[in-house]
Each structure stands twice: as C-alpha cells, then as structure tokens.
Design an enzyme around this catalytic site. Structure first.
Site, short mmCIF file in Angstrom:
data_model
loop_
_atom_site.label_atom_id
_atom_site.label_comp_id
_atom_site.label_asym_id
_atom_site.label_seq_id
_atom_site.Cartn_x
_atom_site.Cartn_y
_atom_site.Cartn_z
N CYS A 114 0.86 -1.19 0.00
CA CYS A 114 0.00 0.00 0.00
C CYS A 114 0.89 1.24 0.00
CB CYS A 114 -0.90 0.00 1.24
SG CYS A 114 -2.02 1.41 1.31
N HIS A 165 -9.01 -3.63 -2.84
CA HIS A 165 -8.10 -2.83 -2.01
C HIS A 165 -8.44 -1.35 -2.11
CE1 HIS A 165 -3.82 -2.00 -0.49
NE2 HIS A 165 -4.17 -0.83 -0.99
N GLU A 166 -8.72 -0.90 -3.35
CA GLU A 166 -9.00 0.55 -3.55
C GLU A 166 -10.38 0.93 -2.99
OE1 GLU A 166 -6.47 2.10 -4.18
OE2 GLU A 166 -5.25 0.55 -5.11
N HIS A 220 -10.16 1.56 0.56
CA HIS A 220 -9.67 2.91 0.90
C HIS A 220 -10.83 3.91 0.96
CE1 HIS A 220 -5.33 2.70 1.16
NE2 HIS A 220 -5.20 2.12 -0.02
O1 K1U Z 1 -3.74 1.58 -3.16
C1 K1U Z 1 -2.52 1.46 -3.03
O2 K1U Z 1 -1.98 1.72 -1.95
C2 K1U Z 1 -1.69 0.99 -4.19
C3 K1U Z 1 -1.30 -0.48 -4.08
C4 K1U Z 1 -2.34 -1.33 -4.81
C5 K1U Z 1 -2.30 -2.80 -4.54
C6 K1U Z 1 -1.15 -3.55 -4.60
C7 K1U Z 1 -1.18 -4.93 -4.37
C8 K1U Z 1 -2.37 -5.55 -4.11
C9 K1U Z 1 -3.52 -4.80 -4.05
C10 K1U Z 1 -3.49 -3.43 -4.27
C11 K1U Z 1 0.07 -0.65 -4.72
O3 K1U Z 1 0.24 -0.40 -5.87
S1 K1U Z 1 1.36 -1.23 -3.72
C12 K1U Z 1 2.77 -1.41 -4.81
C13 K1U Z 1 2.72 -2.53 -5.81
O4 K1U Z 1 2.86 -2.25 -6.98
C14 K1U Z 1 2.54 -3.96 -5.45
C15 K1U Z 1 2.67 -4.42 -4.16
C16 K1U Z 1 2.48 -5.79 -3.84
C17 K1U Z 1 2.19 -6.68 -4.82
C18 K1U Z 1 2.07 -6.23 -6.13
C19 K1U Z 1 2.26 -4.90 -6.45
ZN ZN Z 2 -3.49 1.11 -0.44
#
Ligand code: K1U
Ligand code: ZN
Length: 159
Positions: A103, A145-146, A149
């Site tokens: 995140c 996830h979004e 938020h």
């Molecule tokens: O909303 C956010 O904080 C963005 C988040 C989105 C997200 C990543 C992974 C799973 C669900 C939602 C990110 O982009 S974190 C960075 C990232 O690119 C990432 C992290 C872990 C796994 C795969 C990608």
């Molecule tokens: Zn997040």
C-alpha cells in the site's frame, strides 16, 4: 508535466473516513479530470498498480486500477488504467484467494490478505456513463483494495 501529489500515510485521519460520492454536477468537470490526472501521475511515480483519492487527501469516491505483471503476480494482465467514479462492488465470488498486498500509504509493509477471486463492479466513467464490469484475480484484488480505501479500511486491518 502532471502534478505529483503527496500521499497520505497510515495514521493520517483522512484514511479513516468514508469518502463522499462524486455529485452529478461534478461529472465531466475540469477538476475531476485534473484530480485523476494527478492521481495517475502520483501512482506511476510510486510504481503503484492502483490508487484511491483519499490517498492524495481528497475524500471522494474515485479510484484508479492499473494491473500489470510484477514480481508477486508475474501472470497479472497488463491493462490500461481504469478510472472508476463511485464504484460499487455488486457481487463477490464465495471463492477467496490469499495474496500479497502492499500500500502506498503503508510504507515498507507487505501482507497476505484473502480477497474474492471474482467480483462484479458498477462504476461511472469521468463523463458519468455507468459501466458494469467483471474482474478476476489480481485486478479484482486491486479493485477491492481501492474500494476499501474509500471506506476507511487499510489492508493491514484485514490481516
Ligand atoms: O492503493 C494502493 O496503496 C496501491 C497499491 C495497490 C495494490 C497492490 C497490491 C495488491 C492490491 C493493491 C500498490 O500499488 S502497492 C505497490 C505494488 O505495486 C505492489 C505491491 C504488492 C504486490 C504487487 C504490487
Ligand atoms: Zn493502499
């Protein structure tokens, strides 16, 4: 060059709020366009695969979903960024899958979270057109996830 905005960090009160819906008169407005452009620039600068407006200190129901293959999900689809206004998850599969999440608002922490494998989402485009779209796998995880938020929930609350 697009504006890159500061990202709210865990503990910032804005991340605990339920975000307000975008109102009818805001669709198609320059400010909504400017908001998503700045959100996208911020997401790209942080190498994210999604972002929600409260993360850039705007408590409105706007998210971006932008799956791409990555170390954790090498088979994830590469998709054009989808801008969703007032997204609602209409249905979720009973089948859940565990997967790693990060995140932009929780630096240096990753964690495994169970999410529905498949979801049906209704959202509006920036111009106010209503869309219903199915997502599965990693893109479905990003949407969940979004949307969390927008409801003041962080992935660390789901572990
Ligand atoms: O909303 C956010 O904080 C963005 C988040 C989105 C997200 C990543 C992974 C799973 C669900 C939602 C990110 O982009 S974190 C960075 C990232 O690119 C990432 C992290 C872990 C796994 C795969 C990608
Ligand atoms: Zn997040």
């Amino acid at each position: 060059m697009d504006t890159v905005l500061p990202v709210a960090q865990r503990g910032d009160a804005i991340l605990d709020l339920i975000a307000a819906p975008v109102a009818a008169q805001e669709f198609g407005s320059p400010w909504l366009q400017a908001l998503v452009q700045a959100m996208q620039a911020t997401m790209l600068e942080r190498s994210g695969v999604g972002i929600a407006a409260p993360q850039v200190y705007v408590s409105k129901r706007v998210i971006i979903v932008a799956s791409r293959p990555n170390l954790r999900y090498p088979d994830a689809p590469e998709m054009d960024a989808v801008f969703m206004v007032n997204p609602v998850i209409l249905s979720m599969s009973e089948q859940t899958v565990w997967g790693e999440e990060g995140c932009l608002s929780v630096p240096n922490e990753r964690g495994r979270v169970a999410r529905a494998q498949e979801i049906l989402v209704r959202y509006s485009t920036l111009e106010g057109q209503q869309i219903e779209q199915q997502f599965s796998g990693f893109p479905a995880r990003i949407v969940q996830h979004e949307v969390d938020h927008l409801d003041g929930i962080l992935f660390v609350d789901r572990r």
